[in-house]
Write a protein that holds these residues in place. Sequence first.
Motif, PDB file in Angstrom:
ATOM      1  N   VAL A 274      -8.437  80.733  55.139  1.00  0.00           N
ATOM      2  CA  VAL A 274      -7.331  79.855  54.759  1.00  0.00           C
ATOM      3  C   VAL A 274      -7.751  78.845  53.701  1.00  0.00           C
ATOM      4  O   VAL A 274      -7.086  78.678  52.675  1.00  0.00           O
ATOM      5  CB  VAL A 274      -6.772  79.133  56.001  1.00  0.00           C
ATOM      6  CG1 VAL A 274      -5.637  78.190  55.616  1.00  0.00           C
ATOM      7  CG2 VAL A 274      -6.289  80.146  57.034  1.00  0.00           C
ATOM      8  N   GLU A 275      -8.860  78.148  53.957  1.00  0.00           N
ATOM      9  CA  GLU A 275      -9.303  77.138  52.992  1.00  0.00           C
ATOM     10  C   GLU A 275      -9.642  77.766  51.643  1.00  0.00           C
ATOM     11  O   GLU A 275      -9.376  77.165  50.591  1.00  0.00           O
ATOM     12  CB  GLU A 275     -10.514  76.366  53.533  1.00  0.00           C
ATOM     13  CG  GLU A 275     -10.204  75.468  54.705  1.00  0.00           C
ATOM     14  CD  GLU A 275     -10.395  76.171  56.041  1.00  0.00           C
ATOM     15  OE1 GLU A 275     -10.462  77.422  56.049  1.00  0.00           O
ATOM     16  OE2 GLU A 275     -10.477  75.474  57.066  1.00  0.00           O
ATOM     17  N   ASP A 276     -10.229  78.959  51.646  1.00  0.00           N
ATOM     18  CA  ASP A 276     -10.562  79.643  50.389  1.00  0.00           C
ATOM     19  C   ASP A 276      -9.291  79.953  49.602  1.00  0.00           C
ATOM     20  O   ASP A 276      -9.253  79.782  48.374  1.00  0.00           O
ATOM     21  CB  ASP A 276     -11.317  80.938  50.665  1.00  0.00           C
ATOM     22  CG  ASP A 276     -12.720  80.695  51.188  1.00  0.00           C
ATOM     23  OD1 ASP A 276     -13.217  79.567  51.051  1.00  0.00           O
ATOM     24  OD2 ASP A 276     -13.320  81.636  51.738  1.00  0.00           O
ATOM     25  N   ALA A 277      -8.263  80.426  50.307  1.00  0.00           N
ATOM     26  CA  ALA A 277      -6.998  80.758  49.632  1.00  0.00           C
ATOM     27  C   ALA A 277      -6.391  79.518  48.992  1.00  0.00           C
ATOM     28  O   ALA A 277      -5.989  79.535  47.823  1.00  0.00           O
ATOM     29  CB  ALA A 277      -6.024  81.381  50.628  1.00  0.00           C
ATOM     30  N   PHE A 278      -6.331  78.441  49.768  1.00  0.00           N
ATOM     31  CA  PHE A 278      -5.753  77.204  49.247  1.00  0.00           C
ATOM     32  C   PHE A 278      -6.591  76.657  48.090  1.00  0.00           C
ATOM     33  O   PHE A 278      -6.058  76.255  47.048  1.00  0.00           O
ATOM     34  CB  PHE A 278      -5.658  76.153  50.352  1.00  0.00           C
ATOM     35  CG  PHE A 278      -4.655  76.461  51.428  1.00  0.00           C
ATOM     36  CD1 PHE A 278      -3.706  77.465  51.259  1.00  0.00           C
ATOM     37  CD2 PHE A 278      -4.661  75.756  52.621  1.00  0.00           C
ATOM     38  CE1 PHE A 278      -2.780  77.754  52.250  1.00  0.00           C
ATOM     39  CE2 PHE A 278      -3.735  76.023  53.615  1.00  0.00           C
ATOM     40  CZ  PHE A 278      -2.802  77.033  53.436  1.00  0.00           C
ATOM     41  N   GLY A 279      -7.912  76.629  48.281  1.00  0.00           N
ATOM     42  CA  GLY A 279      -8.783  76.070  47.252  1.00  0.00           C
ATOM     43  C   GLY A 279      -8.707  76.840  45.947  1.00  0.00           C
ATOM     44  O   GLY A 279      -8.706  76.255  44.857  1.00  0.00           O
ATOM     45  N   ARG A 280      -8.617  78.161  46.038  1.00  0.00           N
ATOM     46  CA  ARG A 280      -8.533  78.997  44.841  1.00  0.00           C
ATOM     47  C   ARG A 280      -7.292  78.632  44.018  1.00  0.00           C
ATOM     48  O   ARG A 280      -7.359  78.470  42.790  1.00  0.00           O
ATOM     49  CB  ARG A 280      -8.480  80.464  45.238  1.00  0.00           C
ATOM     50  CG  ARG A 280      -8.352  81.432  44.053  1.00  0.00           C
ATOM     51  CD  ARG A 280      -8.138  82.857  44.545  1.00  0.00           C
ATOM     52  NE  ARG A 280      -9.234  83.338  45.360  1.00  0.00           N
ATOM     53  CZ  ARG A 280     -10.362  83.836  44.878  1.00  0.00           C
ATOM     54  NH1 ARG A 280     -10.524  83.913  43.550  1.00  0.00           N
ATOM     55  NH2 ARG A 280     -11.309  84.272  45.679  1.00  0.00           N
ATOM     56  N   LEU A 281      -6.155  78.487  44.693  1.00  0.00           N
ATOM     57  CA  LEU A 281      -4.915  78.210  43.965  1.00  0.00           C
ATOM     58  C   LEU A 281      -4.859  76.771  43.467  1.00  0.00           C
ATOM     59  O   LEU A 281      -4.312  76.507  42.391  1.00  0.00           O
ATOM     60  CB  LEU A 281      -3.711  78.520  44.855  1.00  0.00           C
ATOM     61  CG  LEU A 281      -3.530  80.001  45.219  1.00  0.00           C
ATOM     62  CD1 LEU A 281      -2.224  80.211  45.959  1.00  0.00           C
ATOM     63  CD2 LEU A 281      -3.586  80.888  43.968  1.00  0.00           C
ATOM     64  N   ARG A 318      -2.159  69.939  50.734  1.00  0.00           N
ATOM     65  CA  ARG A 318      -1.049  69.260  50.042  1.00  0.00           C
ATOM     66  C   ARG A 318      -1.546  68.027  49.289  1.00  0.00           C
ATOM     67  O   ARG A 318      -1.117  67.753  48.158  1.00  0.00           O
ATOM     68  CB  ARG A 318       0.039  68.867  51.037  1.00  0.00           C
ATOM     69  CG  ARG A 318       0.896  70.029  51.512  1.00  0.00           C
ATOM     70  CD  ARG A 318       2.093  69.541  52.300  1.00  0.00           C
ATOM     71  NE  ARG A 318       2.889  70.635  52.818  1.00  0.00           N
ATOM     72  CZ  ARG A 318       3.801  71.292  52.127  1.00  0.00           C
ATOM     73  NH1 ARG A 318       4.043  70.951  50.872  1.00  0.00           N
ATOM     74  NH2 ARG A 318       4.506  72.271  52.679  1.00  0.00           N
ATOM     75  N   ARG A 319      -2.448  67.298  49.922  1.00  0.00           N
ATOM     76  CA  ARG A 319      -3.011  66.126  49.235  1.00  0.00           C
ATOM     77  C   ARG A 319      -3.813  66.556  48.015  1.00  0.00           C
ATOM     78  O   ARG A 319      -3.722  65.929  46.937  1.00  0.00           O
ATOM     79  CB  ARG A 319      -3.883  65.328  50.210  1.00  0.00           C
ATOM     80  CG  ARG A 319      -3.105  64.604  51.306  1.00  0.00           C
ATOM     81  CD  ARG A 319      -3.968  63.546  51.972  1.00  0.00           C
ATOM     82  NE  ARG A 319      -5.062  64.154  52.703  1.00  0.00           N
ATOM     83  CZ  ARG A 319      -5.057  64.426  54.010  1.00  0.00           C
ATOM     84  NH1 ARG A 319      -3.960  64.139  54.722  1.00  0.00           N
ATOM     85  NH2 ARG A 319      -6.088  64.959  54.608  1.00  0.00           N
ATOM     86  N   ALA A 320      -4.602  67.612  48.165  1.00  0.00           N
ATOM     87  CA  ALA A 320      -5.399  68.105  47.035  1.00  0.00           C
ATOM     88  C   ALA A 320      -4.498  68.624  45.919  1.00  0.00           C
ATOM     89  O   ALA A 320      -4.792  68.432  44.729  1.00  0.00           O
ATOM     90  CB  ALA A 320      -6.346  69.209  47.509  1.00  0.00           C
TER      91      ALA A 320
END
Length: 326
Positions: A274-281, A318-320
């Motif tokens: 999950v974190e990888d997916a969010f971080g990538r985008l 969301r904050r990032a």
Amino acid sequence: MQPRNMSMSGVVDLGAVKAAQEAKTKAEQARAEAVRQGGGGAISPADLVIDVDEAGFESDILQRSAEVPVVIDFWAEWCEPCKQLSPVLERLAVEYDGRFLLAKIDVDANQMLMQQFGIQGIPAVFAVVAGQALPLFQGAAGETQIRQTLDQLVQVAEERFGLTGLTVDPDAVPGGGGAASDAEVPVGPYDALLEAAVQALDAGDLGGAIQAYKNVLADDPGNPEAQLGLAQAELLRRVEGLDPQRVRADAAGKPQDIEAQITAADLDLVGGHVEDAFGRLIETVGRTAGDDREAVRVRLLELFEVVGAEDPRVIAARRALARALF
């Protein structure tokens, strides 16, 4: 049965994708069966706290978690902090009036369960929701913190999985399976369509499931079950037939290619990263502009919908995203 096939971090997987729809259906079926057998589906307050061992793990925790969030208290007789925490959890289980079920597991008598959950010390408290396990807290905790955690748990269970808890009747006989009642189980106006979507998913018909969810949303745009189901079914259809190695190679070799990054993020999420997916985008948003940036942002918001607005990883992402945009 041991929980070796359970998702221990609450990530998205193929089993969790259907859990939101199946959980509500199973709960309603269980209540309907209780009515047919002469009970109203209500339980005694004494049945809100149960002792569970390895033999009863599947029936007492996994199966029950399709109807109500199950909070697991790992404890031992020699553990002094456990003796302070357990009574608080037992009292809150009754106070929350069926919104969660408390299962107590003695780690000395159930070493295998302790190992399967990866517990390093006690007290340790987990929850299982629709077959998905997630850690709540470990060690001593104040009642305020415990209440906040339980409030978030029951909210997520209801909003993401349709679990509204158990009906509690003070007059029900403990262990008797409920009090007598002639009440009928209410049927929602969209239950047939939602059930059709679940059946389509079972058959591997992602297009049919998507259409069934869209049919619900055409009449009820805010239906949370249909919104979640549609987001998850569309995600599964996007990654269907992809070659993971090729997708990841394309994303690594073409950092400026937004389609490569979006596809890799979809694959990351389905794989539980999950974190990888969010971080990538989020990184892609930071280095793009115009229509490209908007396309990436929209996909990221869609993935937020899949995971759930209350998930801590979504809140942090969301904050990032806000920082990357502004």
